[in-house]
Design a protein around this motif. Structure first.
Motif, PDB file in Angstrom:
ATOM      1  N   THR A   4       0.864  -1.176   0.000  1.00 29.52           N
ATOM      2  CA  THR A   4       0.000   0.000   0.000  1.00 29.52           C
ATOM      3  C   THR A   4       0.899   1.224   0.000  1.00 29.52           C
ATOM      4  N   PHE A   5       0.657   2.115  -0.923  1.00 25.57           N
ATOM      5  CA  PHE A   5       1.494   3.288  -1.166  1.00 25.57           C
ATOM      6  C   PHE A   5       0.699   4.543  -0.818  1.00 25.57           C
ATOM      7  N   TYR A   6       1.166   5.273   0.179  1.00 31.52           N
ATOM      8  CA  TYR A   6       0.527   6.521   0.610  1.00 31.52           C
ATOM      9  C   TYR A   6       1.288   7.684  -0.025  1.00 31.52           C
ATOM     10  N   THR A   7       0.556   8.562  -0.687  1.00 27.52           N
ATOM     11  CA  THR A   7       1.238   9.606  -1.445  1.00 27.52           C
ATOM     12  C   THR A   7       0.335  10.804  -1.668  1.00 27.52           C
ATOM     13  N   ARG A  17       6.742   6.384  -6.368  1.00 26.37           N
ATOM     14  CA  ARG A  17       5.958   5.793  -7.461  1.00 26.37           C
ATOM     15  C   ARG A  17       6.882   5.368  -8.593  1.00 26.37           C
ATOM     16  N   TYR A  27       0.616  -2.629  -6.648  1.00 31.13           N
ATOM     17  CA  TYR A  27       0.503  -1.854  -5.419  1.00 31.13           C
ATOM     18  C   TYR A  27      -0.800  -1.072  -5.423  1.00 31.13           C
ATOM     19  N   THR A  29      -2.668   2.413  -4.299  1.00 26.71           N
ATOM     20  CA  THR A  29      -2.334   3.813  -4.018  1.00 26.71           C
ATOM     21  C   THR A  29      -3.410   4.445  -3.147  1.00 26.71           C
ATOM     22  N   VAL A  31      -4.176   8.202  -1.916  1.00 27.08           N
ATOM     23  CA  VAL A  31      -3.809   9.612  -2.066  1.00 27.08           C
ATOM     24  C   VAL A  31      -4.335  10.396  -0.868  1.00 27.08           C
ATOM     25  N   PRO A  54       5.937  10.380   1.222  1.00 27.30           N
ATOM     26  CA  PRO A  54       5.327   9.070   1.022  1.00 27.30           C
ATOM     27  C   PRO A  54       5.618   8.101   2.163  1.00 27.30           C
ATOM     28  N   GLN A 193       5.323   6.877 -14.362  1.00 26.71           N
ATOM     29  CA  GLN A 193       5.127   7.666 -13.145  1.00 26.71           C
ATOM     30  C   GLN A 193       4.637   9.062 -13.487  1.00 26.71           C
ATOM     31  N   ASP A 197       1.003  10.397 -12.132  1.00 28.76           N
ATOM     32  CA  ASP A 197       0.925  11.543 -11.222  1.00 28.76           C
ATOM     33  C   ASP A 197       0.434  12.794 -11.931  1.00 28.76           C
TER      34      ASP A 197
END
Length: 208
Positions: A4-7, A17, A27, A29, A31, A54, A193, A197
């Protein structure tokens, strides 16, 4: 998904990313905005007490700080080939942490208008901005990547510093840095990426 990617698309989360796209593992995401309900919420501070992105959570393990995340992902997913063999990691570690330490500090201080007082350079850790940039150039002075022919996580992190620095003019242009950035920008993961983004930024601006 195990990762899990927090961004936020307008943050250093872009570095992670890019690294995730290089790794090639799936993964999720999440946000977060910069509000009390986002990065500053109690739920997210349980993941990163600093309340900043992140961060990643991989199989219940929390990793924060961009350089650490890049190194962790390279080690955790060796099939991606993003770290040299352990006996050949001298340049990899050297420049990865040089960018996370002296480069980050020197560029940030300069952007904020802070100048190290004459004679106090040793206390700053990076000496001077000019010395730091000149040293950074030696890291990317080859015809390929920081660790020779192998592209690694060090190129993701150092490369992000160079790419952003040149784009936003926080690092002065030079033939060595421009050539290195041009090579980075041709990587498919870099392009993915930017596309992802960029779309998130456009959606956010439209909502605003």
């Amino acid at each position: 998904m195990a990762i899990t990617f927090y961004t936020n698309p307008m943050s250093r989360g872009q570095i992670v990313r890019w690294m995730l796209e290089e790794v090639g593992e799936p993964y999720e995401t999440v946000v977060l905005d910069y509000s009390d309900d986002g990065m500053k919420s109690a739920a997210y501070r349980a993941i990163n007490p600093m309340g900043k992105v992140p961060a990643i959570v991989h199989d219940g393990r929390v990793v924060t700080e961009c350089a650490a995340i890049c190194a962790y992902l390279a080690d955790t997913f060796p099939a991606a080939g993003l770290a040299p063999p352990p006996a050949e990691r001298h340049a990899y570690y050297r420049w990865l942490f040089f960018a996370a330490g002296p480069v980050e500090a020197a560029v940030t201080n300069r952007a904020l208008g802070f100048v190290v007082p004459e004679g106090r350079e040793r206390m700053a850790g990076y000496g001077s901005f000019d010395e730091t940039v000149a040293t950074l150039e030696t890291a990317v002075s080859g015809d390929a990547w920081i660790c020779g022919d192998q592209f690694t996580a060090a190129d993701v992190y150092v490369g992000a510093q160079v790419d952003w620095g040149l784009s936003f003019k926080s690092i002065p242009s030079s033939p060595l840095l421009e050539a290195y950035a041009a090579r980075l920008r041709e990587r498919p993961a870099y392009k993915r990426q930017k596309e992802i983004d960029g779309a998130l930024i456009a959606a956010t601006q439209k909502q605003g």
